[in-house]
Scaffold this motif. Structure first.
Motif, short mmCIF file in Angstrom:
data_model
loop_
_atom_site.label_atom_id
_atom_site.label_comp_id
_atom_site.label_asym_id
_atom_site.label_seq_id
_atom_site.Cartn_x
_atom_site.Cartn_y
_atom_site.Cartn_z
N TYR A 90 0.86 -1.18 0.00
CA TYR A 90 0.00 0.00 0.00
C TYR A 90 0.90 1.23 0.00
O TYR A 90 1.78 1.37 0.84
CB TYR A 90 -0.90 -0.01 1.24
N PHE A 91 0.67 2.13 -0.98
CA PHE A 91 1.41 3.38 -1.06
C PHE A 91 0.47 4.52 -0.71
O PHE A 91 -0.46 4.83 -1.46
CB PHE A 91 1.99 3.58 -2.46
N ARG A 92 0.72 5.13 0.45
CA ARG A 92 -0.16 6.20 0.94
C ARG A 92 -0.25 7.35 -0.07
O ARG A 92 -1.34 7.84 -0.35
CB ARG A 92 0.35 6.70 2.28
N GLN A 93 0.86 7.80 -0.63
CA GLN A 93 0.84 8.93 -1.55
C GLN A 93 -0.03 8.63 -2.77
O GLN A 93 -0.79 9.48 -3.22
CB GLN A 93 2.26 9.29 -2.00
N GLY A 94 0.07 7.41 -3.30
CA GLY A 94 -0.76 7.05 -4.44
C GLY A 94 -2.24 7.09 -4.11
O GLY A 94 -3.05 7.57 -4.90
N HIS A 95 -2.60 6.63 -2.92
CA HIS A 95 -4.00 6.65 -2.48
C HIS A 95 -4.46 8.10 -2.30
O HIS A 95 -5.57 8.46 -2.71
CB HIS A 95 -4.15 5.86 -1.19
N GLU A 96 -3.62 8.94 -1.70
CA GLU A 96 -3.98 10.35 -1.51
C GLU A 96 -4.19 11.06 -2.85
O GLU A 96 -5.15 11.82 -3.01
CB GLU A 96 -2.91 11.07 -0.69
N LEU A 97 -3.30 10.80 -3.82
CA LEU A 97 -3.44 11.42 -5.14
C LEU A 97 -4.73 10.94 -5.83
O LEU A 97 -5.42 11.73 -6.48
CB LEU A 97 -2.22 11.10 -6.00
N TYR A 98 -5.03 9.65 -5.69
CA TYR A 98 -6.26 9.11 -6.27
C TYR A 98 -7.49 9.80 -5.66
O TYR A 98 -8.39 10.24 -6.37
CB TYR A 98 -6.32 7.60 -6.03
N VAL A 99 -7.50 9.92 -4.33
CA VAL A 99 -8.63 10.56 -3.65
C VAL A 99 -8.77 12.01 -4.11
O VAL A 99 -9.89 12.48 -4.37
CB VAL A 99 -8.46 10.47 -2.11
N ASP A 100 -7.66 12.73 -4.24
CA ASP A 100 -7.70 14.12 -4.71
C ASP A 100 -8.32 14.21 -6.10
O ASP A 100 -9.14 15.09 -6.37
CB ASP A 100 -6.30 14.73 -4.74
N GLU A 101 -7.95 13.30 -7.00
CA GLU A 101 -8.50 13.31 -8.36
C GLU A 101 -9.99 13.00 -8.37
O GLU A 101 -10.76 13.59 -9.13
CB GLU A 101 -7.74 12.35 -9.26
N VAL A 102 -10.40 12.05 -7.54
CA VAL A 102 -11.83 11.71 -7.47
C VAL A 102 -12.62 12.92 -6.97
O VAL A 102 -13.69 13.24 -7.50
CB VAL A 102 -12.07 10.48 -6.55
N LYS A 103 -12.09 13.61 -5.96
CA LYS A 103 -12.77 14.80 -5.44
C LYS A 103 -12.87 15.89 -6.52
O LYS A 103 -13.92 16.50 -6.68
CB LYS A 103 -12.02 15.36 -4.23
N LYS A 104 -11.77 16.13 -7.24
CA LYS A 104 -11.76 17.16 -8.29
C LYS A 104 -12.76 16.85 -9.39
O LYS A 104 -13.45 17.73 -9.88
CB LYS A 104 -10.36 17.28 -8.90
N SER A 105 -12.80 15.60 -9.81
CA SER A 105 -13.67 15.23 -10.93
C SER A 105 -15.11 14.97 -10.51
O SER A 105 -16.00 14.98 -11.35
CB SER A 105 -13.12 13.98 -11.63
N GLY A 106 -15.33 14.71 -9.22
CA GLY A 106 -16.68 14.45 -8.73
C GLY A 106 -17.26 13.13 -9.21
O GLY A 106 -18.47 12.99 -9.30
N VAL A 107 -16.40 12.17 -9.53
CA VAL A 107 -16.86 10.88 -10.05
C VAL A 107 -17.79 10.19 -9.04
O VAL A 107 -18.81 9.64 -9.40
CB VAL A 107 -15.67 9.96 -10.39
N TYR A 108 -17.41 10.22 -7.79
CA TYR A 108 -18.25 9.70 -6.71
C TYR A 108 -17.84 10.37 -5.41
O TYR A 108 -16.80 11.00 -5.32
CB TYR A 108 -18.20 8.17 -6.62
N LYS A 109 -18.69 10.24 -4.41
CA LYS A 109 -18.44 10.88 -3.12
C LYS A 109 -17.57 9.97 -2.26
O LYS A 109 -17.78 8.77 -2.20
CB LYS A 109 -19.77 11.16 -2.41
N ILE A 110 -16.59 10.57 -1.60
CA ILE A 110 -15.69 9.82 -0.72
C ILE A 110 -16.01 10.18 0.73
O ILE A 110 -16.09 11.37 1.07
CB ILE A 110 -14.22 10.13 -1.04
N ASP A 111 -16.19 9.17 1.54
CA ASP A 111 -16.42 9.36 2.97
C ASP A 111 -15.06 9.63 3.62
O ASP A 111 -14.25 8.72 3.76
CB ASP A 111 -17.08 8.12 3.56
N GLU A 112 -14.82 10.88 3.97
CA GLU A 112 -13.53 11.28 4.54
C GLU A 112 -13.15 10.47 5.77
O GLU A 112 -11.98 10.18 6.01
CB GLU A 112 -13.54 12.77 4.90
N SER A 113 -14.14 10.08 6.56
CA SER A 113 -13.84 9.34 7.80
C SER A 113 -13.36 7.91 7.52
O SER A 113 -12.82 7.26 8.40
CB SER A 113 -15.07 9.30 8.71
#
Length: 92
Positions: free
Chosen positions: A25-48
């Protein structure tokens, strides 16, 4: 052509996670993925639900897939629950 999520034949690409697989598991890769999903609005991410919000996560972690949930509706997602493998190959 078989659906890649339900494929049972081994192949190099794309990787389809399976219960019991060992992964890194690469934390930075996951963080970048989450940032892109938020920017594009593809789906909602539960921050918690983000692992760095509730656990101390290193830059990389050796893990084992201990649970998974496949969401078929668009977008198709695979939600993995990972157990961190310690230096003695035991889950923590």
């Amino acid at each position: 052509m078989a659906n890649p999520i339900t494929s049972t034949k081994p192949k190099k690409s794309p990787y389809v996670p399976q219960m019991g697989d060992f992964v890194v598991y690469f934390r930075q890769g996951h963080e970048l993925y989450v940032d892109e999903v938020k920017k594009s609005g593809v789906y909602k991410i539960d921050e918690s639900s983000l692992p760095w919000k509730t656990h101390e996560i290193e830059v990389q972690e050796f893990c084992k897939i201990i649970d998974m949930n496949i969401i078929i509706k668009p977008p198709r997602l695979v939600n993995l629950k990972l157990g961190v493998v310690d230096q003695y190959n035991n889950l923590t």
